[in-house]
Design an enzyme around this catalytic site. Sequence first.
Site, mmCIF file in Angstrom:
data_model
loop_
_atom_site.group_PDB
_atom_site.id
_atom_site.type_symbol
_atom_site.label_atom_id
_atom_site.label_comp_id
_atom_site.label_asym_id
_atom_site.label_seq_id
_atom_site.Cartn_x
_atom_site.Cartn_y
_atom_site.Cartn_z
ATOM 1 N N CYS A 206 0.811 -1.412 0.018
ATOM 2 C CA CYS A 206 -0.164 0.068 -0.162
ATOM 3 C C CYS A 206 0.866 1.115 -0.197
ATOM 4 O O CYS A 206 2.146 1.353 0.413
ATOM 5 C CB CYS A 206 -0.947 -0.076 1.193
ATOM 6 S SG CYS A 206 -1.884 -1.267 1.309
ATOM 7 N N ARG B 228 5.705 -0.540 -4.315
ATOM 8 C CA ARG B 228 5.328 -1.268 -3.213
ATOM 9 C C ARG B 228 4.211 -2.264 -3.367
ATOM 10 O O ARG B 228 3.861 -3.196 -2.552
ATOM 11 C CB ARG B 228 4.822 -0.047 -2.310
ATOM 12 C CG ARG B 228 5.653 0.806 -1.751
ATOM 13 C CD ARG B 228 5.057 1.915 -0.764
ATOM 14 N NE ARG B 228 4.690 1.375 0.556
ATOM 15 C CZ ARG B 228 5.303 1.314 1.332
ATOM 16 N NH1 ARG B 228 6.648 2.117 1.430
ATOM 17 N NH2 ARG B 228 4.802 1.024 2.449
ATOM 18 N N TRP C 161 -3.150 -2.610 -1.323
ATOM 19 C CA TRP C 161 -2.904 -4.176 -1.557
ATOM 20 C C TRP C 161 -3.911 -4.923 -0.567
ATOM 21 O O TRP C 161 -3.950 -4.754 0.698
ATOM 22 C CB TRP C 161 -1.485 -4.291 -1.036
ATOM 23 C CG TRP C 161 -0.948 -5.763 -1.321
ATOM 24 C CD1 TRP C 161 -0.477 -6.327 -2.629
ATOM 25 C CD2 TRP C 161 -1.052 -6.683 -0.352
ATOM 26 N NE1 TRP C 161 0.016 -7.372 -2.327
ATOM 27 C CE2 TRP C 161 -0.549 -7.974 -1.146
ATOM 28 C CE3 TRP C 161 -1.500 -7.266 0.831
ATOM 29 C CZ2 TRP C 161 -0.087 -9.230 -0.477
ATOM 30 C CZ3 TRP C 161 -1.233 -8.321 1.460
ATOM 31 C CH2 TRP C 161 -0.652 -9.286 0.701
ATOM 32 N N ASN D 79 -2.956 2.272 5.669
ATOM 33 C CA ASN D 79 -2.178 0.994 5.540
ATOM 34 C C ASN D 79 -2.115 0.245 6.858
ATOM 35 O O ASN D 79 -2.083 0.933 7.804
ATOM 36 C CB ASN D 79 -0.603 1.453 5.126
ATOM 37 C CG ASN D 79 -0.531 1.997 3.801
ATOM 38 O OD1 ASN D 79 -1.502 2.014 3.001
ATOM 39 N ND2 ASN D 79 0.498 2.581 3.624
ATOM 40 N N GLY D 80 -2.184 -0.873 6.612
ATOM 41 C CA GLY D 80 -2.195 -1.868 7.956
ATOM 42 C C GLY D 80 -3.294 -2.557 8.109
ATOM 43 O O GLY D 80 -4.075 -2.504 7.091
ATOM 44 N N GLU E 53 18.161 -18.228 -3.067
ATOM 45 C CA GLU E 53 17.834 -16.901 -3.504
ATOM 46 C C GLU E 53 17.421 -16.830 -5.236
ATOM 47 O O GLU E 53 16.572 -16.155 -5.671
ATOM 48 C CB GLU E 53 18.870 -15.892 -3.302
ATOM 49 C CG GLU E 53 18.877 -14.434 -3.886
ATOM 50 C CD GLU E 53 17.645 -13.871 -3.318
ATOM 51 O OE1 GLU E 53 17.451 -12.668 -3.858
ATOM 52 O OE2 GLU E 53 16.926 -14.328 -2.444
ATOM 53 N N LYS F 98 14.195 -15.555 -7.050
ATOM 54 C CA LYS F 98 13.929 -14.680 -7.960
ATOM 55 C C LYS F 98 13.163 -15.069 -9.081
ATOM 56 O O LYS F 98 12.312 -14.296 -9.532
ATOM 57 C CB LYS F 98 15.434 -14.328 -8.596
ATOM 58 C CG LYS F 98 16.140 -13.221 -7.475
ATOM 59 C CD LYS F 98 15.860 -12.005 -7.559
ATOM 60 C CE LYS F 98 15.054 -11.569 -6.189
ATOM 61 N NZ LYS F 98 15.339 -11.925 -5.016
ATOM 62 N N GLU G 209 9.414 -15.138 -8.254
ATOM 63 C CA GLU G 209 8.878 -13.988 -8.140
ATOM 64 C C GLU G 209 8.426 -13.218 -9.383
ATOM 65 O O GLU G 209 7.346 -12.548 -9.360
ATOM 66 C CB GLU G 209 9.827 -12.910 -7.162
ATOM 67 C CG GLU G 209 9.947 -13.203 -5.689
ATOM 68 C CD GLU G 209 11.089 -12.268 -4.991
ATOM 69 O OE1 GLU G 209 10.798 -11.793 -3.979
ATOM 70 O OE2 GLU G 209 11.931 -12.216 -5.753
ATOM 71 N N HIS H 184 17.475 -36.935 -1.396
ATOM 72 C CA HIS H 184 16.577 -37.166 -0.575
ATOM 73 C C HIS H 184 15.177 -36.455 -0.988
ATOM 74 O O HIS H 184 14.470 -36.070 -0.137
ATOM 75 C CB HIS H 184 16.953 -36.540 0.796
ATOM 76 C CG HIS H 184 18.338 -37.139 1.305
ATOM 77 N ND1 HIS H 184 18.114 -38.314 2.099
ATOM 78 C CD2 HIS H 184 19.367 -36.751 1.324
ATOM 79 C CE1 HIS H 184 19.540 -38.510 2.493
ATOM 80 N NE2 HIS H 184 20.392 -37.455 1.989
ATOM 81 N N LYS I 128 6.715 -4.739 -2.120
ATOM 82 C CA LYS I 128 8.085 -4.187 -1.709
ATOM 83 C C LYS I 128 8.136 -4.140 -0.343
ATOM 84 O O LYS I 128 9.293 -4.666 0.204
ATOM 85 C CB LYS I 128 8.791 -2.950 -2.397
ATOM 86 C CG LYS I 128 10.059 -2.583 -2.271
ATOM 87 C CD LYS I 128 11.089 -3.491 -3.002
ATOM 88 C CE LYS I 128 12.418 -3.300 -2.837
ATOM 89 N NZ LYS I 128 13.182 -4.279 -3.407
#
Length: 612
Positions: free
Chosen positions: A2, A27, A73, A99-100, A485, A489, A492, A508, A607
């Site tokens: 947001c 964001r 968001w 926001n929140g 990582e 990426k 995402e 395994h 973000k």
Amino acid sequence: MCGIVGYIGPKDAYPILIKGLKRLEYRGYDSAGVALINGDLKIYKSYGKVADLENYAKDKDVAGNIGIAHTRWATHGEPNHKNAHPHYSQNKKLAIIHNGIIENYSSLKEELITRGHQFESDTDTEVLIHLIEDVQENEKVNLVEAVRIALNMVIGAYAIAILSKDDPDLLIAARKGSPLVIGIGIDDFFLASDATPLIEYTKQVVYMDDEEIAIIPRGGELQLKTIKNKDKTPYVQKLEMNLSALEKGGYDHFMLKEIYEQPTSIKDSMRGRIHPELGTVTLGGIIDYEQKLAKASRIIMVACGTSWHAALVGEYLFEDIARIPVEVEYGSEFRYRNPIINENDIVIAISQSGETADTLAAISMAKEKGATILGICNVVGSSIARETHAGSYTHAGPEIGVASTKAFTAQVTVLTIMALRVAMLKGSIEKSRFIRLINEMELLPKKVEETLKVNSTILEISKIFTYARNFLYLGRGYNFPVALEGALKLKEISYIHAEGYPAAEMKHGPIALIDKEMPVVVVATKKGNYEKVVSNIEEIKARNGIIIAVVNEGDKEVSKLADYTIEIPETEEMFSPILATIPLQLLAYHIAVRRGCEVDMPRNLAKSVTVE
């Protein structure tokens, strides 16, 4: 998550608000809206992007020199027009953006319904503005006092901005657990979730603290008070940010620009901290706590997402050279599992934004138990920077792309310096090795530049795997976090399923997935467990897996086995994550671009994750 923007002053508010929302698009959001006062209180909002809001409002009356704007968001209520912010109060005289999450909104809503309130959305935010109106009318108080009383009744996190039709010369803001920054102009004020919308208007900012209310009058002075009704003196800081850092600079995407900024961001994160000529390293931000860090019986690193992967590298670093046991925890899990924490523990909280809600909650819990908290973050004035006892900024510069790149390598750089400093203080590392390491570290920015030259090779490889459905990433030792990582990426930004594993764990379970349709990315640099990784590659080949290998320049053995190789410069094992992660960033980027994905703003992601 947001974005909030606000303005009050002599200028037209709407262009400022829209430009601010565009600055905050990174964001993550699904709808956008504005509220303006020009005689009447008008709200315009739209599902979709800021451009959709602009199109919706193009034939509307957007006059006014006070306004608030928001990118949402979705949390409570699906993404659509009715749930987009701003929201009216019952009498349509107040408007709010938020926001929140208001955790007790349901019980508050039930009580307000019994008092005759009717709601148009499914959001917790609309409940809050109705509550403020209800308090104002029943307690016979002014709006500021109504906001203060109402905020004492809510449980949860918030950053809010409020307009009143009856008081068109006043902007009210408040925060708890979600960031807000006030920009102070010559005869106007600006409000935003972070500093990016403010930079072209002012360098003077006030970072609001938790449970603070800002009273922002037209032509007057900024006032701050707490929700407990204690007056506060605004602490004005100079904003250290350049407008050029917020532009793409000729690159197609912010993500690509930020990948290519890594030689500079790594150098900036080392500047003034490593001194090969003196044979030492320093970190001024933790100088008052470095002895306690060196004597720590245990270090707990708390982070989320990409920062958690950086913390995993930090675990290897501290245990290898500083000989201190390290536990790496997800912020979201750490706070809920009743962890054992004592006064001798050091907690290192890592976050790009410095506003990650789960990491902040973990900090709060650890402080209550008496631990010393150090922070590593990228944003000056952020909540983590203020809530920790001490810490270090990464100096990576603004990172606009949602998928973190330069922030990761900068975090690893700072953790490396911190581990080297502690090792030096403890005497847990031989002087000759220490000198060799810091001399090699000084060469890293140049070696990153060399690594970036593999871009053309990776571009060709990406064409082959554009429509792959699954990827497996493998690494050992320091490069196991790199595998995680790299997989993150790809997930995402390209929406391809990918998993990272320690190479030895392939047997395994994951080995059952390997066939001629499965691309396997293997980080196979020469230092560390090179022979073991070669054996793992042999196992993949025996099952017709497709191998993309990241190897050191001149590698012969892995290059014979791999279907595709990406060569990077050789370095010390502990620095290999900084170099090896860059080809994986580029691979994810090019595959995502070829798939037509929104690289800088991938779906459903934000973000700065400021809610649980």
